[in-house]
Scaffold this motif. Structure first.
Motif, PDB file in Angstrom:
ATOM      1  N   VAL A   7     -16.015 -61.825 -35.773  1.00 23.61           N
ATOM      2  CA  VAL A   7     -14.632 -62.058 -36.190  1.00 23.61           C
ATOM      3  C   VAL A   7     -14.553 -63.522 -36.594  1.00 23.61           C
ATOM      4  CG1 VAL A   7     -12.199 -61.920 -35.561  1.00 23.61           C
ATOM      5  CG2 VAL A   7     -13.856 -60.356 -34.496  1.00 23.61           C
ATOM      6  N   ASN A   8     -14.205 -63.768 -37.848  1.00 27.89           N
ATOM      7  CA  ASN A   8     -14.184 -65.147 -38.300  1.00 27.89           C
ATOM      8  C   ASN A   8     -12.838 -65.532 -38.881  1.00 27.89           C
ATOM      9  OD1 ASN A   8     -14.663 -63.844 -41.005  1.00 27.89           O
ATOM     10  ND2 ASN A   8     -14.872 -65.959 -41.606  1.00 27.89           N
ATOM     11  N   ALA A  32     -10.024 -62.958 -39.779  1.00 23.07           N
ATOM     12  CA  ALA A  32      -8.696 -63.130 -39.173  1.00 23.07           C
ATOM     13  C   ALA A  32      -7.995 -64.299 -39.857  1.00 23.07           C
ATOM     14  CB  ALA A  32      -8.831 -63.386 -37.678  1.00 23.07           C
ATOM     15  N   CYS A  33      -6.692 -64.358 -39.719  1.00 21.21           N
ATOM     16  CA  CYS A  33      -5.916 -65.461 -40.309  1.00 21.21           C
ATOM     17  C   CYS A  33      -5.935 -66.712 -39.445  1.00 21.21           C
ATOM     18  CB  CYS A  33      -4.471 -65.024 -40.537  1.00 21.21           C
ATOM     19  SG  CYS A  33      -4.319 -63.716 -41.753  1.00 21.21           S
ATOM     20  N   THR A  34      -5.941 -66.548 -38.138  1.00 23.22           N
ATOM     21  CA  THR A  34      -5.912 -67.682 -37.216  1.00 23.22           C
ATOM     22  C   THR A  34      -6.899 -67.430 -36.076  1.00 23.22           C
ATOM     23  OG1 THR A  34      -4.221 -66.780 -35.733  1.00 23.22           O
ATOM     24  CG2 THR A  34      -3.439 -68.049 -37.670  1.00 23.22           C
ATOM     25  N   GLU A  35      -7.232 -68.484 -35.364  1.00 19.44           N
ATOM     26  CA  GLU A  35      -8.111 -68.352 -34.216  1.00 19.44           C
ATOM     27  C   GLU A  35      -7.446 -67.551 -33.105  1.00 19.44           C
ATOM     28  OE1 GLU A  35      -7.709 -70.996 -36.100  1.00 19.44           O
ATOM     29  OE2 GLU A  35      -9.733 -71.564 -36.716  1.00 19.44           O
ATOM     30  N   ASP A  36      -6.129 -67.691 -32.944  1.00 22.42           N
ATOM     31  CA  ASP A  36      -5.413 -66.867 -31.957  1.00 22.42           C
ATOM     32  C   ASP A  36      -5.619 -65.384 -32.254  1.00 22.42           C
ATOM     33  OD1 ASP A  36      -4.233 -68.880 -30.353  1.00 22.42           O
ATOM     34  OD2 ASP A  36      -2.584 -69.121 -31.769  1.00 22.42           O
ATOM     35  N   GLU A  37      -5.456 -65.036 -33.510  1.00 20.05           N
ATOM     36  CA  GLU A  37      -5.637 -63.647 -33.923  1.00 20.05           C
ATOM     37  C   GLU A  37      -7.083 -63.208 -33.703  1.00 20.05           C
ATOM     38  OE1 GLU A  37      -4.027 -61.296 -37.714  1.00 20.05           O
ATOM     39  OE2 GLU A  37      -5.672 -62.661 -38.232  1.00 20.05           O
ATOM     40  N   ALA A  38      -8.048 -64.067 -34.019  1.00 19.64           N
ATOM     41  CA  ALA A  38      -9.461 -63.726 -33.847  1.00 19.64           C
ATOM     42  C   ALA A  38      -9.789 -63.444 -32.381  1.00 19.64           C
ATOM     43  CB  ALA A  38     -10.337 -64.857 -34.386  1.00 19.64           C
TER      44      ALA A  38
END
Length: 151
Positions: A7-8, A32-38
């Motif tokens: 997941v990047n 993913a759009c953000t690291e939180d989402e990832a």
């Protein structure tokens, strides 16, 4: 290691690694759009029986520490992160870099008790396996710090 997904969050620092992953079919790459989402996607994949890992930048890791705490640490979800040092002067150690986002990442990980594994050269590649095993054997986060842009 049986990695099923990476997941990047789009990252120029690790672009060659992501390009190589895109050319193969054994490991699925999710963006993913953000690291939180990832981190949340990683958790869902793990709970669903997959073996994911993340590819992000260190500034994104700093921005996502709330999710690292809540999901990886508190919920004890194995969360292995391949983290690129965006903005690092590679002629200096990370702790000796002028860029705040670079020289503060290791002390921040130390403060949070998050295990990290430096990846400075090809001889350090076994750090990836050690970090992944650590996140599984001690359910929670681990970080592979990629010292220079991949090429």
């Amino acid at each position: 290691m049986g990695i099923t997904h990476v997941v990047n969050v789009p990252d120029t620092h690790q672009r060659t690694v992501l390009s190589e992953l895109a050319r193969q079919s054994q490991i699925r790459v999710l963006t993913a759009c953000t690291e939180d989402e990832a981190i949340a996607i990683n958790a869902g994949l793990w709970v669903g029986g997959q073996r994911p890992m993340l590819s992000i930048q260190q500034v994104g890791l700093l921005a996502a520490l709330n999710n690292v705490k809540g999901i990886a640490m508190d919920a004890q979800i194995p969360t292995c992160m391949l983290v690129g040092y965006f903005g690092r002067d590679v002629s200096r150690t990370a702790r000796d870099n002028a860029a705040r986002g670079v020289h503060l990442i290791e002390p921040t990980l130390d403060t949070w008790g998050i295990a990290y594994f430096p990846l400075e050269s090809a001889s350090d590649l076994p750090a990836i396996g050690r970090a992944y095993r650590h996140s599984v054997e001690h359910p929670g986060p681990s970080v592979i710090l990629v010292g220079a842009p991949t090429s």
